[in-house]
Scaffold this motif. Structure first.
Motif, PDB file in Angstrom:
ATOM      1  N   TYR A  76       0.345  -1.184  -0.105  1.00 31.06           N
ATOM      2  CA  TYR A  76       0.241  -0.202   0.198  1.00 31.06           C
ATOM      3  C   TYR A  76       0.894   1.030   0.180  1.00 31.06           C
ATOM      4  CZ  TYR A  76      -3.170   4.347   1.601  1.00 31.06           C
ATOM      5  OH  TYR A  76      -4.105   4.364   1.717  1.00 31.06           O
ATOM      6  N   PHE A  77       0.793   2.145  -0.936  1.00 33.00           N
ATOM      7  CA  PHE A  77       1.426   3.453  -1.064  1.00 33.00           C
ATOM      8  C   PHE A  77       0.273   4.526  -0.439  1.00 33.00           C
ATOM      9  CE2 PHE A  77       3.967   0.829  -4.851  1.00 33.00           C
ATOM     10  CZ  PHE A  77       5.107   0.963  -3.715  1.00 33.00           C
ATOM     11  N   GLN A  78       0.643   4.761   0.289  1.00 33.17           N
ATOM     12  CA  GLN A  78      -0.265   6.833   1.148  1.00 33.17           C
ATOM     13  C   GLN A  78      -0.216   7.494   0.223  1.00 33.17           C
ATOM     14  OE1 GLN A  78      -2.672   6.610   3.600  1.00 33.17           O
ATOM     15  NE2 GLN A  78      -2.497   8.611   4.492  1.00 33.17           N
TER      16      GLN A  78
ATOM     17  N   SER B 184       1.839   5.412   6.296  1.00 36.69           N
ATOM     18  CA  SER B 184       0.756   4.199   6.149  1.00 36.69           C
ATOM     19  C   SER B 184       0.301   4.252   7.377  1.00 36.69           C
ATOM     20  CB  SER B 184       1.267   3.351   5.561  1.00 36.69           C
ATOM     21  OG  SER B 184       1.090   2.709   5.017  1.00 36.69           O
TER      22      SER B 184
ATOM     23  N   GLN C 215       6.253   4.823   3.785  1.00 40.28           N
ATOM     24  CA  GLN C 215       7.965   6.396   3.069  1.00 40.28           C
ATOM     25  C   GLN C 215       8.532   7.172   3.364  1.00 40.28           C
ATOM     26  OE1 GLN C 215       4.631   8.666   0.217  1.00 40.28           O
ATOM     27  NE2 GLN C 215       2.978   6.772  -0.152  1.00 40.28           N
TER      28      GLN C 215
ATOM     29  N   THR D 134       0.234  -3.572  -5.900  1.00 38.57           N
ATOM     30  CA  THR D 134      -0.130  -2.226  -5.803  1.00 38.57           C
ATOM     31  C   THR D 134      -1.164  -1.910  -5.386  1.00 38.57           C
ATOM     32  OG1 THR D 134       0.383  -0.794  -7.118  1.00 38.57           O
ATOM     33  CG2 THR D 134       2.286  -2.362  -6.307  1.00 38.57           C
TER      34      THR D 134
ATOM     35  N   GLY E 195      -2.190   2.426  -4.422  1.00 39.53           N
ATOM     36  CA  GLY E 195      -2.366   3.270  -5.158  1.00 39.53           C
ATOM     37  C   GLY E 195      -3.169   4.999  -4.226  1.00 39.53           C
TER      38      GLY E 195
ATOM     39  N   GLY F 294      -0.461   7.837  -3.231  1.00 39.72           N
ATOM     40  CA  GLY F 294       0.186   6.682  -3.522  1.00 39.72           C
ATOM     41  C   GLY F 294       0.002   5.644  -5.109  1.00 39.72           C
TER      42      GLY F 294
ATOM     43  N   CYS G  64       3.136   6.980  -7.360  1.00 36.56           N
ATOM     44  CA  CYS G  64       4.694   6.141  -7.004  1.00 36.56           C
ATOM     45  C   CYS G  64       3.711   4.931  -7.853  1.00 36.56           C
ATOM     46  CB  CYS G  64       3.918   5.720  -5.832  1.00 36.56           C
ATOM     47  SG  CYS G  64       4.901   7.070  -4.507  1.00 36.56           S
ATOM     48  N   THR G  65       2.180   4.835  -8.178  1.00 39.55           N
ATOM     49  CA  THR G  65       2.448   3.917  -8.602  1.00 39.55           C
ATOM     50  C   THR G  65       2.806   4.041  -9.892  1.00 39.55           C
ATOM     51  OG1 THR G  65       0.775   3.066  -7.265  1.00 39.55           O
ATOM     52  CG2 THR G  65       0.882   1.997  -9.644  1.00 39.55           C
TER      53      THR G  65
END
Length: 434
Positions: A54-56, A63, A87, A139, A141, A145, A148-149
């Motif tokens: 998981y990308f916050q 996170s 992160q 992933t 995001g 996030g 980031c993906t």
């Protein structure tokens, strides 16, 4: 078992810490610490499930620390073991704050912070994937996030099984000026909706703003409150169900003290608690750099705002809130940003930002990408998201006006379930075409 591992409601929470290079171009140089929490059902069969990292949203926020019995995590745990990544610079990952940067001068701070964008967040994720010996993972995001993906899909697509994105498909080439021109327009629309729903709110806001123009009021941390800071409460308009709480907050702004009208301690304290820039300075200091590739932002939002005098409050004009923008004056006014003022200027002038996206790689994408795109999103413009997705093969957008930017938090179980179904359909279509 790690002594910090625990089980709650049948769900296992296991922390992991990694030492990674600050600068991956100098792998033998300075290192920083990255924290991530593995979450899975406590039964033995869950240990063999595939991974979802998981990308916050942000940038600059850790996170979440959720329980696994509700929301998107509840749905995720049906199919995955989940990794919640703090992160770099957030949570328990070599945190960035006015305290931790204090020993560095402005130039050193700017150099250090230049390594805290999406490209290195993704490199950290890759470091962890390789450390775990995982061939591929998926992933999720949210907001930043999602940015980031797209960076992950540009840099390491071979490491991804599938990607889910909620409210976070960026332009891969536009200047931030384009972004802020769109989001200021959305912010103005949200203002119109708010003041139409609550007719008394305009007079309440003007009374508060006029009071701040003529009377010194200080937040509990001693910082003087200004009209510009008050306007920034409008960031809440990008989230669902915030209009009514905002009105209630305005309604109780004033108290009488020795026969004089003053802002109440409760009102002032609420404003301080909503100033996330105080505790998460990355959000302010690197916010515009998330759009920069080989050029400087030069305070993009501030330059765009100067073309929109409607947001410059005066007593004879209507009051408008602003949104998710950062401005140079924040580093003159916010207590915990003041020590970073020179650093922020260095980064705003920085022209040699590395590319975050590879258009050629993305145009040949084979990873299923399922996205929730919010039609009325105040932070990420729908038309810009659709522009990017049009050149991203094997992606599909679920465009909806049911949710605001925080849809994943508001109804995460349903949203992730929908995205997983979309991803499965993309995979099925890939199988047929093969």
């Amino acid at each position: 078992m790690n002594s910090q591992t625990f089980i709650d409601a049948g769900i296992k929470y296991q922390p992991h810490t990694f030492n990674v290079p600050l600068n991956y171009s100098l792998p033998s140089g300075k290192t920083i610490s990255i924290f991530a929490r593995e979450i899975r059902n406590s039964d033995h069969s869950s240990a063999s499930k595939p991974w979802l990292v998981y990308f916050q949203g942000g940038p600059g926020f850790p996170s979440p620390r959720p329980n696994g019995t509700s929301g998107w995590l509840k749905r995720a745990l049906q199919d995955y073991r989940v990794l919640l990544l703090d992160q770099r610079g957030t949570g328990n990952s070599s945190v960035i704050s006015h305290q931790t940067l204090n020993h560095l001068n402005a130039q050193q701070q700017a150099e250090y912070l230049s390594h805290f964008r999406a490209d290195n967040i993704v490199r950290d994720a890759e470091f962890i994937r390789e450390s775990f010996g995982i061939e591929k993972w998926s992933t999720l995001g949210q907001s930043f996030g999602g940015f980031c993906t797209l960076t992950y899909l540009s840099m390491f697509p071979q490491s991804l099984e599938a990607s889910f994105v909620t409210g976070g498909i960026p332009s891969i080439h536009r200047h931030p000026d384009d972004v802020y021109q769109a989001t200021f327009k959305r912010t103005q629309e949200k203002n119109t909706q708010f003041f139409e729903q609550f007719p008394a709110a305009q007079n309440l806001c003007k009374a508060i703003a006029d009071h701040l123009l003529h009377t010194e009021e200080h937040l509990p941390n001693g910082q003087r409150l200004t009209v510009e800071q008050f306007q920034q409460l409008g960031i809440n308009f990008g989230m669902s169900d915030t209009f009514l709480p905002m009105y209630y907050q305005l309604e109780t702004a004033f108290v009488e003290v020795d026969g004089k009208r003053r802002l109440s301690y409760d009102f002032l304290n609420q404003i301080l608690m909503q100033q996330s820039f105080q505790t998460n300075p990355i959000y302010a200091i690197l916010h515009e750099s998330i759009y920069c590739q080989g050029f400087a932002s030069q305070w993009s939002a501030d330059r765009v705002r100067k073309q929109l005098s409607i947001f410059d409050y005066q007593s004879d004009k209507p009051f408008l809130f602003t949104g998710e923008m950062v401005f140079p004056w924040m580093f003159e006014q916010y207590t915990n940003l003041k020590p970073l003022q020179q650093t922020a200027q260095i980064l705003a002038d920085k022209t040699d930002w590395a590319n975050l996206y590879d258009a050629e790689v993305l145009s040949n994408n084979t990873v299923p990408v399922a996205c929730a795109v919010y039609a009325d999103d105040m932070f990420v413009e729908m038309d810009i998201s659709r522009e990017t997705l049009a050149n991203l093969p094997h992606s599909k957008a679920w465009i909806t006006n049911e949710y605001e930017h925080n849809g994943l938090r508001a109804d995460g179980e349903h949203i992730l379930d929908t995205l997983i179904a979309i991803s499965q359909q993309i995979k099925a279509n890939q199988t047929v075409s093969d």
